[in-house]
Motif scaffolding. Sequence first.
Motif, PDB file in Angstrom:
ATOM      1  N   CYS A  85       0.841  -1.196   0.000  1.00 35.28           N
ATOM      2  CA  CYS A  85       0.000   0.000   0.000  1.00 35.28           C
ATOM      3  C   CYS A  85       0.874   1.243   0.000  1.00 35.28           C
ATOM      4  CB  CYS A  85      -0.923  -0.003   1.217  1.00 35.28           C
ATOM      5  SG  CYS A  85      -2.082   1.383   1.265  1.00 35.28           S
ATOM      6  N   LEU A  86       0.562   2.164  -0.919  1.00 39.81           N
ATOM      7  CA  LEU A  86       1.213   3.464  -0.943  1.00 39.81           C
ATOM      8  C   LEU A  86       0.608   4.333   0.149  1.00 39.81           C
ATOM      9  CD1 LEU A  86       1.048   3.843  -4.798  1.00 39.81           C
ATOM     10  CD2 LEU A  86       3.159   3.583  -3.492  1.00 39.81           C
ATOM     11  N   VAL A  87       1.450   4.917   0.977  1.00 41.62           N
ATOM     12  CA  VAL A  87       0.952   5.631   2.147  1.00 41.62           C
ATOM     13  C   VAL A  87       1.968   6.691   2.554  1.00 41.62           C
ATOM     14  CG1 VAL A  87       1.995   4.004   3.769  1.00 41.62           C
ATOM     15  CG2 VAL A  87      -0.060   5.246   4.453  1.00 41.62           C
ATOM     16  N   GLN A  88       1.485   7.764   3.155  1.00 44.85           N
ATOM     17  CA  GLN A  88       2.396   8.766   3.700  1.00 44.85           C
ATOM     18  C   GLN A  88       3.073   8.222   4.966  1.00 44.85           C
ATOM     19  OE1 GLN A  88       0.156  12.358   4.266  1.00 44.85           O
ATOM     20  NE2 GLN A  88      -0.174  12.673   2.072  1.00 44.85           N
ATOM     21  N   ALA A  89       4.229   8.769   5.293  1.00 45.10           N
ATOM     22  CA  ALA A  89       5.023   8.250   6.408  1.00 45.10           C
ATOM     23  C   ALA A  89       4.244   8.258   7.719  1.00 45.10           C
ATOM     24  CB  ALA A  89       6.307   9.076   6.545  1.00 45.10           C
ATOM     25  N   ASP A  90       3.456   9.312   7.958  1.00 42.36           N
ATOM     26  CA  ASP A  90       2.726   9.423   9.225  1.00 42.36           C
ATOM     27  C   ASP A  90       1.617   8.386   9.361  1.00 42.36           C
ATOM     28  OD1 ASP A  90       4.317  11.557   9.813  1.00 42.36           O
ATOM     29  OD2 ASP A  90       2.824  13.089   9.317  1.00 42.36           O
ATOM     30  N   HIS A  91       1.211   7.780   8.237  1.00 44.90           N
ATOM     31  CA  HIS A  91       0.086   6.846   8.272  1.00 44.90           C
ATOM     32  C   HIS A  91       0.519   5.389   8.123  1.00 44.90           C
ATOM     33  CE1 HIS A  91      -2.048  10.556   6.393  1.00 44.90           C
ATOM     34  NE2 HIS A  91      -1.952  10.670   7.703  1.00 44.90           N
ATOM     35  N   ALA A  92       1.803   5.156   7.904  1.00 42.69           N
ATOM     36  CA  ALA A  92       2.266   3.783   7.646  1.00 42.69           C
ATOM     37  C   ALA A  92       1.943   2.853   8.811  1.00 42.69           C
ATOM     38  CB  ALA A  92       3.769   3.782   7.365  1.00 42.69           C
ATOM     39  N   ARG A 135      -1.885   9.128  -3.909  1.00 43.11           N
ATOM     40  CA  ARG A 135      -2.825   9.029  -5.036  1.00 43.11           C
ATOM     41  C   ARG A 135      -2.121   9.276  -6.362  1.00 43.11           C
ATOM     42  NH1 ARG A 135      -8.228   9.285  -6.517  1.00 43.11           N
ATOM     43  NH2 ARG A 135      -8.694  10.614  -8.301  1.00 43.11           N
ATOM     44  N   ALA A 136      -1.283  10.295  -6.412  1.00 46.37           N
ATOM     45  CA  ALA A 136      -0.576  10.606  -7.653  1.00 46.37           C
ATOM     46  C   ALA A 136       0.418   9.500  -8.009  1.00 46.37           C
ATOM     47  CB  ALA A 136       0.142  11.944  -7.523  1.00 46.37           C
ATOM     48  N   VAL A 137       1.124   8.988  -7.016  1.00 49.64           N
ATOM     49  CA  VAL A 137       2.077   7.913  -7.280  1.00 49.64           C
ATOM     50  C   VAL A 137       1.348   6.646  -7.713  1.00 49.64           C
ATOM     51  CG1 VAL A 137       3.829   6.424  -6.234  1.00 49.64           C
ATOM     52  CG2 VAL A 137       3.810   8.869  -5.725  1.00 49.64           C
ATOM     53  N   PHE A 138       0.190   6.401  -7.107  1.00 49.82           N
ATOM     54  CA  PHE A 138      -0.609   5.246  -7.503  1.00 49.82           C
ATOM     55  C   PHE A 138      -1.007   5.345  -8.978  1.00 49.82           C
ATOM     56  CE2 PHE A 138      -4.730   3.098  -8.011  1.00 49.82           C
ATOM     57  CZ  PHE A 138      -4.436   1.843  -7.521  1.00 49.82           C
ATOM     58  N   ALA A 139      -1.367   6.551  -9.420  1.00 53.47           N
ATOM     59  CA  ALA A 139      -1.734   6.742 -10.822  1.00 53.47           C
ATOM     60  C   ALA A 139      -0.587   6.337 -11.748  1.00 53.47           C
ATOM     61  CB  ALA A 139      -2.123   8.201 -11.065  1.00 53.47           C
ATOM     62  N   LYS A 140       0.629   6.708 -11.385  1.00 53.74           N
ATOM     63  CA  LYS A 140       1.778   6.337 -12.212  1.00 53.74           C
ATOM     64  C   LYS A 140       2.064   4.838 -12.118  1.00 53.74           C
ATOM     65  CE  LYS A 140       4.000  10.862 -11.746  1.00 53.74           C
ATOM     66  NZ  LYS A 140       5.194  11.604 -11.260  1.00 53.74           N
ATOM     67  N   ALA A 141       1.949   4.288 -10.900  1.00 58.40           N
ATOM     68  CA  ALA A 141       2.233   2.862 -10.723  1.00 58.40           C
ATOM     69  C   ALA A 141       1.240   1.994 -11.482  1.00 58.40           C
ATOM     70  CB  ALA A 141       2.200   2.521  -9.235  1.00 58.40           C
ATOM     71  N   ALA A 142      -0.030   2.419 -11.503  1.00 63.56           N
ATOM     72  CA  ALA A 142      -1.059   1.644 -12.202  1.00 63.56           C
ATOM     73  C   ALA A 142      -0.732   1.505 -13.681  1.00 63.56           C
ATOM     74  CB  ALA A 142      -2.422   2.298 -12.005  1.00 63.56           C
ATOM     75  N   GLN A 143      -0.137   2.528 -14.253  1.00 62.53           N
ATOM     76  CA  GLN A 143       0.224   2.456 -15.664  1.00 62.53           C
ATOM     77  C   GLN A 143       1.309   1.424 -15.926  1.00 62.53           C
ATOM     78  OE1 GLN A 143       1.087   6.430 -17.123  1.00 62.53           O
ATOM     79  NE2 GLN A 143      -0.637   7.289 -15.982  1.00 62.53           N
ATOM     80  N   GLY A 144       2.070   1.075 -14.900  1.00 68.27           N
ATOM     81  CA  GLY A 144       3.084   0.043 -15.055  1.00 68.27           C
ATOM     82  C   GLY A 144       2.586  -1.351 -14.753  1.00 68.27           C
ATOM     83  N   LEU A 145       1.313  -1.443 -14.274  1.00 70.91           N
ATOM     84  CA  LEU A 145       0.751  -2.740 -13.924  1.00 70.91           C
ATOM     85  C   LEU A 145      -0.362  -3.191 -14.850  1.00 70.91           C
ATOM     86  CD1 LEU A 145       0.548  -2.320 -10.044  1.00 70.91           C
ATOM     87  CD2 LEU A 145       2.026  -3.924 -11.276  1.00 70.91           C
ATOM     88  N   VAL A 146      -1.143  -2.226 -15.366  1.00 70.44           N
ATOM     89  CA  VAL A 146      -2.338  -2.559 -16.152  1.00 70.44           C
ATOM     90  C   VAL A 146      -2.423  -1.641 -17.363  1.00 70.44           C
ATOM     91  CG1 VAL A 146      -4.845  -2.865 -16.109  1.00 70.44           C
ATOM     92  CG2 VAL A 146      -3.525  -3.185 -14.007  1.00 70.44           C
ATOM     93  N   ALA A 147      -2.843  -2.188 -18.497  1.00 66.93           N
ATOM     94  CA  ALA A 147      -3.077  -1.393 -19.698  1.00 66.93           C
ATOM     95  C   ALA A 147      -4.363  -1.857 -20.371  1.00 66.93           C
ATOM     96  CB  ALA A 147      -1.902  -1.528 -20.680  1.00 66.93           C
ATOM     97  N   ALA A 170       2.588  -4.493   3.223  1.00 62.27           N
ATOM     98  CA  ALA A 170       3.871  -3.811   3.085  1.00 62.27           C
ATOM     99  C   ALA A 170       3.647  -2.330   2.777  1.00 62.27           C
ATOM    100  CB  ALA A 170       4.687  -4.453   1.961  1.00 62.27           C
ATOM    101  N   PRO A 171       4.158  -1.416   3.616  1.00 62.31           N
ATOM    102  CA  PRO A 171       3.976   0.015   3.363  1.00 62.31           C
ATOM    103  C   PRO A 171       5.034   0.559   2.393  1.00 62.31           C
ATOM    104  CG  PRO A 171       5.068  -0.303   5.463  1.00 62.31           C
ATOM    105  CD  PRO A 171       4.821  -1.679   4.905  1.00 62.31           C
ATOM    106  N   LEU A 172       4.585   1.228   1.355  1.00 61.29           N
ATOM    107  CA  LEU A 172       5.485   1.929   0.446  1.00 61.29           C
ATOM    108  C   LEU A 172       5.269   3.415   0.697  1.00 61.29           C
ATOM    109  CD1 LEU A 172       5.009  -0.168  -2.825  1.00 61.29           C
ATOM    110  CD2 LEU A 172       6.938  -0.227  -1.222  1.00 61.29           C
ATOM    111  N   VAL A 173       6.224   4.046   1.348  1.00 67.28           N
ATOM    112  CA  VAL A 173       6.060   5.403   1.856  1.00 67.28           C
ATOM    113  C   VAL A 173       6.410   6.419   0.769  1.00 67.28           C
ATOM    114  CG1 VAL A 173       6.840   7.073   3.565  1.00 67.28           C
ATOM    115  CG2 VAL A 173       6.505   4.670   4.217  1.00 67.28           C
ATOM    116  N   VAL A 174       5.429   7.269   0.425  1.00 69.52           N
ATOM    117  CA  VAL A 174       5.593   8.315  -0.588  1.00 69.52           C
ATOM    118  C   VAL A 174       4.892   9.575  -0.096  1.00 69.52           C
ATOM    119  CG1 VAL A 174       5.800   6.704  -2.527  1.00 69.52           C
ATOM    120  CG2 VAL A 174       3.543   7.529  -1.840  1.00 69.52           C
ATOM    121  N   LYS A 175       5.178  10.707  -0.714  1.00 71.61           N
ATOM    122  CA  LYS A 175       4.563  11.968  -0.298  1.00 71.61           C
ATOM    123  C   LYS A 175       3.147  12.127  -0.838  1.00 71.61           C
ATOM    124  CE  LYS A 175       8.821  14.650   0.283  1.00 71.61           C
ATOM    125  NZ  LYS A 175       9.587  15.855  -0.154  1.00 71.61           N
ATOM    126  N   GLU A 176       2.891  11.643  -2.046  1.00 72.08           N
ATOM    127  CA  GLU A 176       1.594  11.855  -2.700  1.00 72.08           C
ATOM    128  C   GLU A 176       1.039  10.498  -3.143  1.00 72.08           C
ATOM    129  OE1 GLU A 176       3.068  14.489  -5.745  1.00 72.08           O
ATOM    130  OE2 GLU A 176       2.220  16.231  -4.716  1.00 72.08           O
TER     131      GLU A 176
END
Length: 344
Positions: A70-77, A93-105, A85-91
């Motif tokens: 799960c992509l999550v901010q550091a304070d919420h991990a 939702r935005a990072v998820f949008a980019k990651a989805a493009q690498g998983l599904v088309a 498994a926490p994947l800590v990022v600042k944004e």
Amino acid sequence: MIDPRFYRLLGPKSLRDMAHLVGAPCPDGYDPDLIVTACAPLHEAGPQDLAFCQSPPKGGGSIVTQAGACLVQADHAGLLPHEVAPLVVKEPRAVFAKAAQGLVARRDFDPNGAAIPASVKLEDRIVLGRGVVLGEDVEIGSGTTIGPNTVIGPGVAIGRDCRIGANVTLYCALIGDRVTISSGSVVGEAGFGVAPTAHGPIDVPQLGRVILQDEVSIGSLCAVDRGAFGDTVMGIGCKIDNFTQIAHNCQLGRGVVIAAFGGISGSCEIGDNVMMGGRVGLGDHIQIGAGVVIAAGSGVLSSIPAGESWGGYPARPLRQWMKESVLLKKMATTKNETSSKSGA
């Protein structure tokens, strides 16, 4: 769940690779070879899915999900279940949008393929107009007519005795029997999903479907967006007039009638036998109860209980709106008369 009729999975990817893709550290204490195959929202994700959490649950408490990562901010991990498994990022939702493009088309047309591939399944008494293009694995039921220059994307299924007009585009859609889609309409393209970032908004992939049940009628030049992950659904006998927009994840009950220039924002729920006049607009995530009538030109910004009649902008109960309109007219008339006498 990602429907393989309409989408290709580009993975699998290991947790290590996924962390590298999103620019997050690979979390300690988790198997770096954990397999991630697809993406899903928090409440639908399974052990091999990537999810994201933009903000913690209202009122506090833990984040509920069965995702593998799960992509999550550091304070919420620390709010995630221990097995996620926490994947800590600042944004997230935005990072998820980019990651989805690498998983599904989304499945698309083979640029070198035939206009009607061998994998297409056509029943009897089908009429295909000139210039019709069908994607792989399209299915069309008997007695259906497809107008000239219509494009039907891979995996789309159309029922029996349907009438699809000229220059229609269909993607990621399952269509029932005796459905009419008039010329120039687009069903199943991406909905309007964006995520803000420090560098400007980015598109969020739309990975759901459109389901049109039996005897739905859609006018000319309409747009019905596919769901973001789930489905955009129109119930049996819905009648949609020309120039109407139905956004992603909307759920329309049976017999809903929407006059021309309607605009239904994302994730609205509309009950059975609702009637909307022309140019009615609904804000997002609004619930309209069964049997509601909404006057033409209304702007609906809050949910409406079943059986009521509303109108105005912002929309409110019809009697209240009419009384307020009469009162305003009287006030304006009185003011004008007073001004005229003062000037005389």
